[in-house]
Design a protein around this motif. Structure first.
Motif, short mmCIF file in Angstrom:
data_model
loop_
_atom_site.label_atom_id
_atom_site.label_comp_id
_atom_site.label_asym_id
_atom_site.label_seq_id
_atom_site.Cartn_x
_atom_site.Cartn_y
_atom_site.Cartn_z
N VAL A 191 0.84 -1.20 0.00
CA VAL A 191 0.00 0.00 0.00
C VAL A 191 0.88 1.25 0.00
CG1 VAL A 191 -1.67 1.35 1.35
CG2 VAL A 191 -1.98 -1.12 1.09
N SER A 218 2.54 1.64 -3.41
CA SER A 218 1.61 2.07 -4.45
C SER A 218 1.16 3.53 -4.27
CB SER A 218 0.40 1.15 -4.51
OG SER A 218 -0.42 1.32 -3.37
N SER A 219 1.42 4.11 -3.11
CA SER A 219 1.05 5.50 -2.87
C SER A 219 1.91 6.46 -3.68
CB SER A 219 1.17 5.84 -1.38
OG SER A 219 2.53 5.96 -1.00
N ASP A 232 -4.95 9.87 4.24
CA ASP A 232 -5.33 9.03 3.09
C ASP A 232 -4.62 7.68 3.14
OD1 ASP A 232 -6.95 11.10 2.19
OD2 ASP A 232 -5.52 11.76 0.64
N LEU A 233 -3.32 7.72 3.46
CA LEU A 233 -2.55 6.48 3.53
C LEU A 233 -3.07 5.57 4.64
CD1 LEU A 233 -0.14 4.83 2.46
CD2 LEU A 233 1.28 6.03 4.15
N LYS A 244 -6.24 3.82 3.56
CA LYS A 244 -5.98 2.72 2.63
C LYS A 244 -5.41 1.50 3.35
CE LYS A 244 -5.33 5.79 -1.27
NZ LYS A 244 -4.38 6.50 -2.11
N GLU A 291 -8.23 -0.19 5.18
CA GLU A 291 -9.09 -0.88 4.21
C GLU A 291 -8.51 -2.23 3.80
OE1 GLU A 291 -10.40 -0.09 -0.38
OE2 GLU A 291 -10.46 1.63 0.98
N VAL A 292 -7.22 -2.24 3.49
CA VAL A 292 -6.55 -3.48 3.08
C VAL A 292 -6.55 -4.51 4.21
CG1 VAL A 292 -4.30 -4.46 2.49
CG2 VAL A 292 -5.17 -2.50 1.23
#
Length: 100
Positions: A30, A33-34, A57-58, A61, A64-65
């Motif tokens: 993650v 990919s940011s 935001d990070l 994410k 979420e993962v």
């Protein structure tokens, strides 16, 4: 222009196993990919950022993962080195600490 270096440690809890490497690997994906510049260490990952919005935001994410992997609890430790007068870079901080 990186104005802060964030040191981040993410620990998934309640996974049913003492090993968390597969979760840490996904968190690292993650971060990668940011598009943010980062350096993974033994216990923390250092990430160059411009704003607290990028951090929020990070983190969203990452959560979420991990919840998608079935994690029900996440412990996150964050250390922020914020400069308002100049840019910060991971390599420069390491070089200064090592006296290089």
């Amino acid at each position: 222009m990186a104005k802060m270096v964030v040191s981040l440690s993410v620990v998934p809890l309640g996974t049913g196993s003492p090993s968390v490497s597969k979760y840490v690997a996904r968190v690292t994906e993650v971060i990668k990919s940011s598009g943010l510049k980062y350096k993974t260490g033994a216990g923390f990952t250092d990430i160059e950022m411009d704003s607290y919005r990028q951090l929020a935001d990070l983190l969203g994410k990452i959560e979420e993962v991990l919840t998608g992997m079935g994690v029900q609890r996440i412990s996150i430790t964050i250390k922020i080195d914020r400069r308002l007068d100049k840019e910060l870079h991971i390599e420069e901080k390491i070089a200064k600490a090592e006296g290089l």
